[in-house]
Design an enzyme around this catalytic site. Sequence first.
Site: not given
Ligand code: CP
Length: 309
Positions: A55, A105, A133
């Site tokens: 996402r 990230r 986050h």
């Molecule tokens: N919600 C979220 O951070 O999903 P991903 O780890 O897929 O980016």
Amino acid sequence: MELKGRKMVSLNEFTTNEIEEIVDAALEISTDITGYGKLLQGYIMGALFYEASTRTRLSFESAMLRLGGKVVGFADASTSSSKKGESLADTIRVMDDYCDIIVLRHPKEGSAKLAGQFSTVPIINAGDGGHKHPTQTLTDLVTLKKEFARISNLKIALCGDLRFGRTVHSMLETLSRWKGNSFVLISPEKLRIPEWLRSNLEEMDIDFTEITDLETGIERADVLYMTRIQKERFFSEKEYLKLKNAYILDVKRLKNSPSEMIVMHPLPRVNEIDYDVDNDDRSRYFQQAANGVPARMALLALLLGRWRQ
Ligand code: CP
């Protein structure tokens, strides 16, 4: 202070007005998602993902492309020169010249803060280990404002891995700043919120209770925010296996919960929400994931100084 040129390591660096400015821009964008295709023409976003993501990475990429910008980066750090031993600081110094904004990230807590010290372009924390986050929280705030037309005076039950769940940490810290919000924190004893967060909430005199029972926790909730047990942050597989099925939300458990309550989850889910719940009118996690695109479009446009110029 204007948002142009700012970095986003955590939402604590932003005032509540600034956060609402981003959320409101996202809500406006979401009514005409294809209508901003020239806003970031000529700009490049660097997406450096040292940890798995669906996402966050792809909604950032989608956001940049929808704004007319371009994207460089990697989804798998083993294809980058970190594999040869390059430090994060050096990678950031180099990327600084290759793009206008950097989305990072990384599995290590504090990595976004460190990156911010070596970058002259805005750095956005897309998740640093089990810490924070912030852009997930922006997505969550957009979802709440769409649903309730406010982000204050809400009763929010957060359930699951509250110790390692970075989405929970950012969400709790941020929503605590709006008046009238109260929280029920539902988790196994071993997965309660970390001490630094508890101290912050106590210092701010926030209304929160910590319990272990899911049904009790959602009795009067406006929002149930489910989270995954964060396998990758556990020190032992044995410990994870003991806790992995601590909470499973199914139709039976939802039956006696408030009819107006909504169910959110940052995703990915493993087995903490039964697939049958997807058909319940209260489930909102896929809409929540969709809101990640306008939320990140708004953030990119504002940090690059291109919104309402
Ligand atoms: N919600 C979220 O951070 O999903 P991903 O780890 O897929 O980016």
